[in-house]
Design a protein around this motif. Structure first.
Motif, mmCIF file in Angstrom:
data_model
loop_
_atom_site.group_PDB
_atom_site.id
_atom_site.type_symbol
_atom_site.label_atom_id
_atom_site.label_comp_id
_atom_site.label_asym_id
_atom_site.label_seq_id
_atom_site.Cartn_x
_atom_site.Cartn_y
_atom_site.Cartn_z
ATOM 1 N N UNK A 186 79.620 91.704 30.291
ATOM 2 C CA UNK A 186 80.892 91.833 31.009
ATOM 3 C C UNK A 186 80.649 91.831 32.521
ATOM 4 N N UNK A 187 81.605 91.280 33.231
ATOM 5 C CA UNK A 187 81.529 91.307 34.685
ATOM 6 C C UNK A 187 82.341 92.483 35.195
ATOM 7 N N UNK A 188 81.680 93.334 35.964
ATOM 8 C CA UNK A 188 82.405 94.479 36.507
ATOM 9 C C UNK A 188 82.483 94.355 38.019
ATOM 10 N N UNK A 189 83.718 94.427 38.523
ATOM 11 C CA UNK A 189 83.905 94.346 39.966
ATOM 12 C C UNK A 189 83.943 95.776 40.519
ATOM 13 N N UNK A 190 83.191 96.058 41.566
ATOM 14 C CA UNK A 190 83.229 97.422 42.096
ATOM 15 C C UNK A 190 84.571 97.722 42.761
ATOM 16 N N UNK A 191 84.958 98.986 42.699
ATOM 17 C CA UNK A 191 86.188 99.412 43.358
ATOM 18 C C UNK A 191 85.823 99.718 44.806
ATOM 19 N N UNK A 192 85.971 98.711 45.672
ATOM 20 C CA UNK A 192 85.348 98.878 46.984
ATOM 21 C C UNK A 192 86.198 99.600 48.015
ATOM 22 N N UNK A 193 87.477 99.750 47.784
ATOM 23 C CA UNK A 193 88.287 100.490 48.764
ATOM 24 C C UNK A 193 89.321 101.326 48.024
ATOM 25 N N UNK A 194 88.863 102.383 47.388
ATOM 26 C CA UNK A 194 89.791 103.154 46.579
ATOM 27 C C UNK A 194 90.897 103.829 47.386
ATOM 28 N N UNK A 195 90.603 104.214 48.624
ATOM 29 C CA UNK A 195 91.619 104.930 49.411
ATOM 30 C C UNK A 195 92.184 104.043 50.514
ATOM 31 N N UNK A 196 93.380 104.381 50.953
ATOM 32 C CA UNK A 196 93.964 103.666 52.082
ATOM 33 C C UNK A 196 93.180 104.015 53.349
ATOM 34 N N UNK A 197 93.101 103.067 54.251
ATOM 35 C CA UNK A 197 92.306 103.329 55.451
ATOM 36 C C UNK A 197 93.093 103.014 56.723
#
Lengths: 335, 318
Positions: A75-86
């Motif tokens: 499976x290809x897993x994409x990282x959650x790179x910006x979980x919070x608003x910035x």
């Protein structure tokens, strides 16, 4: 949209309020000078004078290295790179304009870069204009200015005892809706500061002419002359707020596909698997850099790819000056 | 250097008499506190030659790109002359095609430190004896020159250019008043414990952006393909991670063992102000201690780590 005001004595309190819902990224003092990083205390913010960071804040949206996906059990897993608003606070208008320019590359409706897009969607840019231009800056000659608005959600002008806060987008307006409104005198003062910030002797670059001249000079030996002292390092491009070239590599040990910044100034950048290099010397590589900024960007977006931040000029180890190079090339008489 | 016109005259002479095809030197930079390397092929341009504390590069680095049979004149401070010798020993340049003009050096100045010490953006900077005269708009400011000499020049023990074709100007001592100056980074590093040293090394390398300006500015980094650019086998991680960056700095330093001419051009080229000279200095000290070898002192001896002899007292172990 109504301009608002943050009194200097209330600055820390205002910023602190944002911490609840946002990660706040701002310029702070570091060993090499000013550096953008996530802050935990508003007191860390350094907005002295017109000093910009050495490392450009483009990495907020295009990190120097990032994992695109990991392969796990087929499976290809994409990282959650910006979980919070910035919130990116204290960007200078040259760098905000760079983000605006890069949106034309990564944020196209029909050709979206997911990684860039997600980060942009969750971020607000609050720029702080420069009351006086920095030593090597020439933003006012390449379509922007020390109070240029492109790319920013909010633009701040520093007054004596307060910050004049001008919302430019609805998202920006929503963020500051609870702040007090600025009065007319403050508005006038801000205008005066903005007007006084440009350098009168600076002349706007004639981009169509420069573009034409560059194409004319394409096959001449001028490129060898202007690039003779170039070392071939990545300082100018890595520190450039609009340079966006990257390389995609598989880190097989970790089953990761990664994206890293790359630069046309490196010999290996254009080296092909066969051993052939279409840009074999510094002359062709330098030509690519200059043509991209002042011809290809103009072709594609009718704007200069250079925002005039001056980092490449200040930091080049051999003092190659892009202004001088363009000047030299465009004043070339071609038979 | 008080009278630089002699150097200009000599450069013009070797060009006009066709002793060389090109002279490499420095000219005034486009911004204050900087100078630009310059490649002169016509004698009229020799008027533009300058040499001051803001000439931060090692000019020998530009020999890498030049054809070996091209006859080149080069303005040589001691560091440049040592780099040329090291390149000759490693068969990278033909000494007979080079014409070295030896000039004295009073130490290179740290432009970032000067800018930090100035009361505003420097608009003009001149050296005058033991002072640096700054203009900041309409204001003037005077700094003590010695306080701004870069670390690698402060401890310089090789101020005399070696093996030059002509020496112009006298080497005068630099009065350092070292007691009044803070310790150099390298000295203070040495006095720390192993854990503290690793901490400092970590802090320095974590700012690295892998622009490889250190590599490209180095007269002794001339590999056509650097180990970091190698794809098969891959020696170094592609991502800019703390581990990969530390590996870069360590391997770069090790490749310089007994080869580094201690000019400090790497550190001055770094946009992130990363200290690195302390690593190569330590390795060179070891070469001196273990093998009695010093870069540039001898015309023939190869760097110990680049040599193999059949009577080596240590056998290879595997």
């Amino acid at each position: 949209m109504m301009p608002k005001l943050i009194k200097k004595i209330e600055f820390d309190k205002t910023i602190s309020k944002w911490f609840k819902s946002y990660d706040v990224i701002a310029p702070v003092s570091s060993k090499e000078g000013i550096h953008f990083k996530r802050i935990k205390d508003p007191k860390e913010i350094k907005l002295d004078g017109n000093q910009n960071s050495i490392y450009p804040p483009k990495n907020v949206f295009l990190p120097q290295s990032e994992v695109l996906f990991t392969v796990k059990n087929d499976n290809y897993e994409m990282p959650d790179q910006a979980p919070r608003k910035r919130i990116v606070f204290g960007m200078r208008p040259c760098d905000a304009r760079a983000v605006w320019l890069l949106d034309t590359i990564f944020n196209k409706a029909d050709d979206l870069d997911l990684y860039w897009g997600k980060r942009r969607e969750k971020a607000l840019i609050i720029s702080v204009g420069c009351a006086s231009m920095c030593s090597n800056g020439f933003c006012d000659t390449v379509g922007s200015g020390p109070f240029g608005k492109d790319g920013s959600d909010i633009l701040i002008t520093e007054l004596d005892d307060a910050y004049f806060v001008d919302p430019l987008t609805s998202a920006g307006e929503a963020l500051i809706k609870s702040l007090p409104e600025a009065d007319d005198t403050q508005g006038k003062n801000a205008k005066l500061i903005q007007k006084g910030s440009v350098i009168k002797e600076h002349q706007a670059a004639d981009l169509p002419r420069i573009r034409e001249k560059l194409y004319e000079a394409f096959n001449t030996s001028i490129w060898k002359d202007v690039s003779e002292s170039c070392l071939g390092c990545g300082v100018c491009t890595y520190l450039c707020p609009t340079c966006f070239c990257f390389d995609i590599v598989d880190e097989i040990d970790r089953s990761e596909r990664v994206r890293n910044w790359d630069t046309c100034m490196f010999r290996v950048y254009s080296a092909e698997a066969s051993g052939h290099n279409p840009r074999p010397t510094k002359a062709e590589r330098t030509r690519q850099r200059i043509m991209h900024k002042f011809a290809y960007w103009v072709d594609n977006e009718a704007a200069s790819g250079c925002t005039g931040c001056g980092r490449c000029i200040s930091q080049c180890p051999v003092n190659l000056d892009i202004r001088e190079m363009v000047q030299e090339i465009t004043s070339l008489k071609i038979q | 250097m008080d009278d630089f016109s002699q150097v200009r005259k000599e450069a013009a002479r070797i060009l006009s008499e066709k002793i060389v095809d090109m002279v490499i030197g420095f000219k005034q930079g486009t911004i204050p506190l900087k100078s630009q390397p310059m490649f002169i092929t016509s004698q009229e341009d020799t008027d533009k030659l300058i040499l001051d504390g803001f000439c931060q590069n090692n000019l020998a680095v530009f020999l890498h790109d030049q054809p070996k049979d091209k006859r080149i004149g080069i303005i040589c401070r001691a560091c440049e002359s040592r780099a040329v010798r090291a390149l000759v020993i490693e068969h990278q340049v033909n000494r007979e095609n080079l014409y070295l003009i030896g000039v004295p050096c009073m130490g290179i100045l740290d432009w970032k430190k000067i800018q930090d010490a100035a009361d505003g953006p420097v608009t003009n900077a001149q050296e005058s004896g033991d002072q640096i005269l700054l203009e900041i708009g309409d204001k003037k400011q005077v700094l003590i020159r010695n306080e701004f000499i870069v670390d690698s020049c402060r401890g310089c023990g090789h101020r005399e250019p070696i093996d030059v074709d002509i020496q112009i100007g006298e080497i005068s001592p630099i009065e350092m008043n070292a007691d009044n100056l803070p310790q150099t980074w390298g000295e203070s590093f040495k006095s720390k414990s192993a854990d503290e040293r690793f901490q400092l090394f970590t802090e320095e390398t974590e700012r690295c952006i892998r622009c490889y300006a250190c590599r490209e500015a180095c007269p002794m980094c001339y590999c056509t393909e650097c180990f970091v650019d190698h794809i098969a086998p891959r020696w170094s991680e592609s991502m800019v991670t703390p581990g990969g960056t530390q590996a870069w700095h360590i391997i770069r330093a090790f490749h310089q063992t007994g080869r580094c001419v201690e000019c400090g051009a790497c550190e001055r080229a770094c946009p992130m102000d990363i200290k690195m000279v302390y690593l190569t200095d330590k390795l060179n000290d070891d070469m001196k201690k273990e093998y009695g070898f010093e870069v540039g002192e001898n015309e023939e001896k190869q760097p110990p780590f680049a040599t193999i002899t059949l009577d080596d007292k240590n056998r290879f172990k595997y």
